[in-house]
Design an enzyme around this catalytic site. Structure first.
Site, PDB file in Angstrom:
ATOM      1  N   TYR A 190     -32.385 -36.312 -40.684  1.00 37.44           N
ATOM      2  CA  TYR A 190     -31.251 -37.246 -40.279  1.00 37.44           C
ATOM      3  C   TYR A 190     -31.862 -38.718 -40.331  1.00 37.44           C
ATOM      4  O   TYR A 190     -31.143 -39.414 -40.778  1.00 37.44           O
ATOM      5  CB  TYR A 190     -30.806 -36.946 -38.888  1.00 37.44           C
ATOM      6  N   SER A 206     -28.228 -46.142 -38.070  1.00 42.89           N
ATOM      7  CA  SER A 206     -28.769 -45.836 -36.779  1.00 42.89           C
ATOM      8  C   SER A 206     -29.815 -46.760 -36.578  1.00 42.89           C
ATOM      9  O   SER A 206     -30.782 -46.990 -37.558  1.00 42.89           O
ATOM     10  CB  SER A 206     -29.043 -44.315 -36.739  1.00 42.89           C
TER      11      SER A 206
END
Length: 254
Positions: free
Chosen positions: A151, A138
């Site tokens: 995360y 990401s």
């Protein structure tokens, strides 16, 4: 990466980026096997894509990873591409008490699981032509989003691991790729209707074009500015990014 004629295993293939990527690769003439925790979801994807296959896998469960890896090698001996895509994203409270279950589940699913699965398949992949190990990380690996600190940290850890693994496998014939999406309209964080997020079909179209090149990092244009962030000035961008995004996420008004 060669875009056709592969046998590809994709985790998290029942929805979101995983499903869309699996379908795009399936249309290109690859043998695609998807994995996920929910059989009904996998069956729906396979029914919509004749010729695709599926296997139930919980990447957070070491026994499940070991069983499925052995099954893949036996059932699909031509397997040459592994795409570690499964992941979970939940809001957390880095400024307070962390929920221990959320912490363990996120770290195990997003970081430990891909490492275990890759370790179980890497010796097999070393024997194959055009072998690829890919990880979906990401842009939050480079610019952490404060309300999803755990995360973001798992994606940063995965990026670091990719760099090491790529170096160690450079003479093996196995390429190690990193796909680092920006904010995309998926079910993660209920982002399907988020206007600021990139439409999923546009992301997949651009990703496939980049995936077909010789790059090691698969970045769409929307991701490049955040990928370029690490360096002496990173704190200003991180702080500005979170000043903008934190109120939006915490209000749910996106």
């Amino acid at each position: 990466m060669k875009l056709s004629g592969n046998t590809i295993f994709i985790t998290g293939g029942g929805s979101g980026i995983g499903r869309a990527l699996a379908e795009a690769l399936h249309r290109r003439g690859n043998r695609v096997i998807i994995a996920g925790r929910r059989r009904a979801q996998l069956d729906e994807v396979v029914a919509a894509n004749p010729g695709m296959a599926s296997v139930v896998l919980d990447v957070a469960d070491a026994a499940s990873v070991k069983r499925v890896a052995a099954q893949l090698i036996a059932d699909y001996p031509e397997l040459n591409v592994l795409i570690n895509n499964a992941g979970i994203m939940l809001p957390d409270e880095a400024d307070g008490a962390l929920d221990d279950t959320l912490l363990e589940n996120t770290v195990t699913t997003n970081f430990v699981g891909p490492l275990r699965l890759t370790a179980a398949l890497v010796e097999h992949l070393k024997t194959k032509q055009d072998a690829v190990i890919a990880y979906t990380t990401s842009v939050l690996a480079f610019v952490p989003l404060a309300p999803t600190a755990v995360y973001s940290a798992t994606k940063a850890a995965l990026h670091s691991y990719v760099l090491s693994q790529r170096f160690l496998l450079k003479e093996s014939g196995v390429r190690v790729l990193e796909i680092a999406p920006p904010w995309v309209r998926t079910d993660l964080m209920n982002s399907r209707e988020a206007e600021a997020a990139m439409p999923l079909d546009a992301f997949i179209e651009e990703t496939m074009a980049v995936l077909g090149t010789d790059t090691d990092e698969v970045l769409v244009e929307n991701a490049k500015a955040l990928r370029a962030n690490p360096g002496v000035g990173e704190h200003d961008l991180v702080n500005g990014f979170n000043a903008q995004m934190t109120p939006i996420l915490r209000s749910g008004a996106y």
